[in-house]
Write an enzyme that holds these catalytic residues in place. Structure first.
Site, short mmCIF file in Angstrom:
data_model
loop_
_atom_site.label_atom_id
_atom_site.label_comp_id
_atom_site.label_asym_id
_atom_site.label_seq_id
_atom_site.Cartn_x
_atom_site.Cartn_y
_atom_site.Cartn_z
N ASP A 1 0.79 -1.24 0.00
CA ASP A 1 0.00 0.00 0.00
C ASP A 1 0.83 1.29 0.00
OD1 ASP A 1 -1.95 -1.91 0.18
OD2 ASP A 1 -2.87 -1.18 2.02
N CYS B 1 -2.23 -2.97 7.44
CA CYS B 1 -2.07 -3.81 6.25
C CYS B 1 -0.76 -4.58 6.24
CB CYS B 1 -2.28 -2.98 5.00
SG CYS B 1 -4.02 -2.46 4.87
N LYS C 1 -7.07 -4.87 -3.24
CA LYS C 1 -7.83 -5.42 -2.11
C LYS C 1 -8.77 -4.35 -1.58
CE LYS C 1 -4.10 -4.14 1.02
NZ LYS C 1 -4.89 -3.17 1.82
C1 VGL Z 1 -4.84 0.53 5.62
C2 VGL Z 1 -6.47 1.28 7.02
C3 VGL Z 1 -7.41 1.21 6.01
C4 VGL Z 1 -3.41 0.15 5.43
C5 VGL Z 1 -5.76 0.44 4.60
O1 VGL Z 1 -2.92 0.17 4.29
O2 VGL Z 1 -2.74 -0.18 6.45
N1 VGL Z 1 -5.21 0.94 6.84
N2 VGL Z 1 -7.03 0.79 4.81
#
Ligand code: VGL
Ligand code: ZN
Length: 215
Positions: free
Chosen positions: A12, A157, A112
Protein backbone atom coordinates in the site's frame (compact mmCIF):
# COMPACT_ATOMS: atom_id res chain seq x y z
CA UNK A 1 20.14 -27.35 -1.11
CA UNK A 2 18.57 -24.85 -3.48
CA UNK A 3 18.57 -21.24 -2.43
CA UNK A 4 15.35 -19.70 -1.32
CA UNK A 5 13.10 -18.05 -3.88
CA UNK A 6 12.48 -14.66 -2.36
CA UNK A 7 9.74 -12.16 -3.06
CA UNK A 8 9.50 -8.59 -1.85
CA UNK A 9 5.95 -7.42 -1.05
CA UNK A 10 5.35 -3.66 -1.16
CA UNK A 11 2.26 -2.92 0.91
CA UNK A 12 0.00 0.00 0.00
CA UNK A 13 2.60 2.61 -1.02
CA UNK A 14 -0.20 4.93 -2.10
CA UNK A 15 -0.70 8.69 -1.97
CA UNK A 16 -3.53 8.57 0.58
CA UNK A 17 -1.19 6.97 3.13
CA UNK A 18 1.52 9.62 2.70
CA UNK A 19 1.65 12.98 4.51
CA UNK A 20 -1.07 15.16 2.99
CA UNK A 21 -3.16 12.12 2.02
CA UNK A 22 -6.60 11.20 3.27
CA UNK A 23 -5.33 8.59 5.74
CA UNK A 24 -1.84 9.95 6.25
CA UNK A 25 0.57 7.68 8.06
CA UNK A 26 3.14 9.73 10.01
CA UNK A 27 6.46 9.63 8.13
CA UNK A 28 4.85 7.41 5.49
CA UNK A 29 6.93 9.15 2.84
CA UNK A 30 10.12 7.98 4.52
CA UNK A 31 9.60 4.42 3.36
CA UNK A 32 9.55 5.25 -0.37
CA UNK A 33 13.33 5.60 -0.85
CA UNK A 34 13.83 2.47 1.24
CA UNK A 35 11.30 0.58 -0.88
CA UNK A 36 13.30 1.62 -3.94
CA UNK A 37 16.58 0.50 -2.36
CA UNK A 38 15.16 -2.87 -1.34
CA UNK A 39 13.74 -3.41 -4.82
CA UNK A 40 17.17 -2.85 -6.33
CA UNK A 41 18.53 -5.78 -4.34
CA UNK A 42 19.23 -8.70 -6.68
CA UNK A 43 18.50 -11.01 -3.72
CA UNK A 44 14.82 -10.61 -4.56
CA UNK A 45 13.64 -12.82 -7.38
CA UNK A 46 10.26 -11.12 -7.58
CA UNK A 47 8.65 -7.89 -6.45
CA UNK A 48 4.90 -7.49 -6.01
CA UNK A 49 2.73 -4.66 -4.71
CA UNK A 50 -0.60 -4.48 -2.97
CA UNK A 51 -3.02 -1.62 -3.60
CA UNK A 52 -5.88 -0.61 -1.33
CA UNK A 53 -8.71 -0.13 -3.85
CA UNK A 54 -12.07 0.76 -2.40
CA UNK A 55 -15.29 1.53 -4.25
CA UNK A 56 -16.91 4.86 -3.30
CA UNK A 57 -19.02 4.44 -0.16
CA UNK A 58 -16.98 1.50 1.11
CA UNK A 59 -18.37 0.37 4.47
CA UNK A 60 -14.98 0.87 6.17
CA UNK A 61 -15.48 4.61 5.62
CA UNK A 62 -16.92 6.60 8.53
CA UNK A 63 -18.87 8.55 5.93
CA UNK A 64 -20.92 5.40 5.25
CA UNK A 65 -22.10 5.34 8.90
CA UNK A 66 -24.02 8.51 9.74
CA UNK A 67 -23.41 9.60 13.32
CA UNK A 68 -20.17 7.65 13.60
CA UNK A 69 -16.71 9.17 13.78
CA UNK A 70 -13.38 8.27 12.26
CA UNK A 71 -11.51 5.90 14.56
CA UNK A 72 -14.63 4.39 16.11
CA UNK A 73 -15.02 0.65 15.92
CA UNK A 74 -18.31 -0.74 14.63
CA UNK A 75 -19.61 -4.22 13.93
CA UNK A 76 -19.52 -4.65 10.17
CA UNK A 77 -21.49 -7.74 9.18
CA UNK A 78 -20.07 -9.60 12.17
CA UNK A 79 -16.50 -8.29 12.08
CA UNK A 80 -15.06 -5.43 14.14
CA UNK A 81 -14.28 -2.54 11.83
CA UNK A 82 -12.30 0.62 12.53
CA UNK A 83 -13.94 3.50 10.67
CA UNK A 84 -11.55 5.34 8.37
CA UNK A 85 -11.70 8.55 6.41
CA UNK A 86 -12.61 7.99 2.75
CA UNK A 87 -9.35 6.80 1.20
CA UNK A 88 -7.93 4.93 -1.77
CA UNK A 89 -11.12 5.28 -3.77
CA UNK A 90 -10.76 3.37 -7.02
CA UNK A 91 -9.37 5.60 -9.75
CA UNK A 92 -8.74 8.59 -7.48
CA UNK A 93 -5.30 10.24 -7.23
CA UNK A 94 -5.12 9.12 -3.59
CA UNK A 95 -5.26 5.50 -4.68
CA UNK A 96 -2.30 5.93 -7.04
CA UNK A 97 1.10 4.66 -6.08
CA UNK A 98 3.46 7.25 -4.65
CA UNK A 99 5.05 9.15 -7.53
CA UNK A 100 8.53 8.52 -6.14
CA UNK A 101 8.03 4.77 -6.05
CA UNK A 102 10.13 2.87 -8.55
CA UNK A 103 7.78 0.39 -10.20
CA UNK A 104 10.18 -1.06 -12.75
CA UNK A 105 10.52 -4.35 -10.91
CA UNK A 106 6.89 -4.70 -9.79
CA UNK A 107 5.73 -7.87 -11.56
CA UNK A 108 2.14 -7.83 -10.33
CA UNK A 109 -0.25 -5.66 -8.34
CA UNK A 110 -2.87 -7.21 -6.07
CA UNK A 111 -5.83 -4.99 -5.30
CA UNK A 112 -7.83 -5.42 -2.11
CA UNK A 113 -10.76 -3.88 -0.31
CA UNK A 114 -12.86 -3.96 -3.48
CA UNK A 115 -15.91 -5.56 -1.83
CA UNK A 116 -17.91 -2.70 -0.29
CA UNK A 117 -19.11 -4.84 2.63
CA UNK A 118 -15.77 -6.07 3.99
CA UNK A 119 -12.36 -4.56 4.56
CA UNK A 120 -9.12 -6.20 3.54
CA UNK A 121 -6.01 -5.29 5.46
CA UNK A 122 -4.04 -8.29 4.28
CA UNK A 123 -2.76 -8.50 0.75
CA UNK A 124 -3.77 -12.18 0.74
CA UNK A 125 -7.35 -12.33 2.09
CA UNK A 126 -10.20 -10.08 3.19
CA UNK A 127 -10.61 -9.56 6.94
CA UNK A 128 -13.07 -12.46 7.16
CA UNK A 129 -10.67 -14.77 5.30
CA UNK A 130 -13.50 -15.45 2.86
CA UNK A 131 -11.90 -14.52 -0.43
CA UNK A 132 -8.30 -14.66 -1.57
CA UNK A 133 -6.77 -11.90 -3.69
CA UNK A 134 -4.68 -14.39 -5.65
CA UNK A 135 -1.37 -13.27 -4.16
CA UNK A 136 -0.77 -16.53 -2.28
CA UNK A 137 -1.30 -18.72 -5.34
CA UNK A 138 0.70 -16.34 -7.51
CA UNK A 139 3.71 -16.64 -5.20
CA UNK A 140 3.36 -20.40 -4.77
CA UNK A 141 3.10 -20.96 -8.52
CA UNK A 142 6.45 -19.23 -8.89
CA UNK A 143 8.15 -21.33 -6.25
CA UNK A 144 8.45 -18.53 -3.73
CA UNK A 145 9.21 -19.79 -0.24
CA UNK A 146 10.34 -16.59 1.47
CA UNK A 147 8.64 -13.19 1.47
CA UNK A 148 9.90 -9.87 2.79
CA UNK A 149 7.25 -7.33 3.66
CA UNK A 150 7.49 -3.53 3.83
CA UNK A 151 5.16 -0.57 3.53
CA UNK A 152 2.12 1.03 5.16
CA UNK A 153 0.71 0.72 7.64
CA UNK A 154 2.64 -1.40 10.16
CA UNK A 155 -0.35 -1.79 12.47
CA UNK A 156 -2.88 -2.66 9.75
CA UNK A 157 -2.07 -3.81 6.25
CA UNK A 158 1.57 -4.73 6.86
CA UNK A 159 0.64 -6.62 10.00
CA UNK A 160 -2.10 -8.72 8.44
CA UNK A 161 -0.17 -9.32 5.23
CA UNK A 162 2.80 -10.68 7.20
CA UNK A 163 0.57 -12.78 9.47
CA UNK A 164 -1.20 -14.36 6.49
CA UNK A 165 2.13 -14.96 4.74
CA UNK A 166 3.50 -16.89 7.70
CA UNK A 167 0.21 -18.79 8.11
CA UNK A 168 0.40 -19.80 4.44
CA UNK A 169 3.82 -21.29 5.09
CA UNK A 170 6.10 -18.64 3.62
CA UNK A 171 9.22 -17.84 5.60
CA UNK A 172 8.37 -14.22 6.35
CA UNK A 173 10.60 -11.27 7.14
CA UNK A 174 9.32 -7.86 8.24
CA UNK A 175 11.56 -5.06 6.96
CA UNK A 176 10.77 -2.85 9.91
CA UNK A 177 12.84 0.15 8.82
CA UNK A 178 10.72 0.41 5.69
CA UNK A 179 7.37 0.41 7.51
CA UNK A 180 5.42 3.09 9.37
CA UNK A 181 2.20 2.82 11.35
CA UNK A 182 -1.00 4.75 11.94
CA UNK A 183 -0.68 4.46 15.75
CA UNK A 184 -4.35 5.24 16.41
CA UNK A 185 -3.57 4.20 20.00
CA UNK A 186 -0.14 4.63 21.56
CA UNK A 187 1.72 1.35 21.27
CA UNK A 188 -0.19 -0.05 18.29
CA UNK A 189 2.95 -0.36 16.20
CA UNK A 190 4.88 -2.08 18.99
CA UNK A 191 1.96 -4.45 19.57
CA UNK A 192 1.75 -5.20 15.85
CA UNK A 193 5.46 -6.01 15.67
CA UNK A 194 5.17 -8.21 18.77
CA UNK A 195 2.19 -10.06 17.27
CA UNK A 196 4.09 -10.66 14.04
CA UNK A 197 7.15 -11.90 15.91
CA UNK A 198 5.01 -14.19 18.08
CA UNK A 199 3.51 -15.71 14.93
CA UNK A 200 6.95 -16.52 13.55
CA UNK A 201 7.71 -13.47 11.42
CA UNK A 202 11.41 -12.61 11.45
CA UNK A 203 11.64 -8.93 12.33
CA UNK A 204 14.60 -7.14 10.80
CA UNK A 205 15.24 -3.67 12.17
CA UNK A 206 17.25 -2.50 9.20
CA UNK A 207 20.62 -2.96 7.64
CA UNK A 208 19.92 -1.84 4.11
CA UNK A 209 18.78 -4.06 1.31
CA UNK A 210 20.70 -7.24 2.07
CA UNK A 211 18.49 -10.32 2.03
CA UNK A 212 17.93 -11.95 5.40
CA UNK A 213 20.05 -14.92 6.32
CA UNK A 214 18.01 -18.06 6.42
CA UNK A 215 18.43 -20.14 9.50
C1 VGL B 1 -4.84 0.53 5.62
C2 VGL B 1 -6.47 1.28 7.02
C3 VGL B 1 -7.41 1.21 6.01
C4 VGL B 1 -3.41 0.15 5.43
C5 VGL B 1 -5.76 0.44 4.60
O1 VGL B 1 -2.92 0.17 4.29
O2 VGL B 1 -2.74 -0.18 6.45
N1 VGL B 1 -5.21 0.94 6.84
N2 VGL B 1 -7.03 0.79 4.81
ZN1 ZN C 1 -8.41 0.83 3.22
Amino acid sequence: MMRAVRALILVDLQNDFLPGGALAVPEGDRVIPLANAYQADPGYDLVVATQDWHPPGHESFASAHPGRAIGEVVDLHGLPQVLWPDHCVQGSPGADFAPGLDRGRVAAVFRKGTDPAIDSYSGFFDNGHRKATGLGDWLSERGVDEVHVLGLATDYCVRFTALDAVALGFRTVLLEDACRGVELEDGDVARAVAAMRAAGVVVRAGGGAAPAQTT
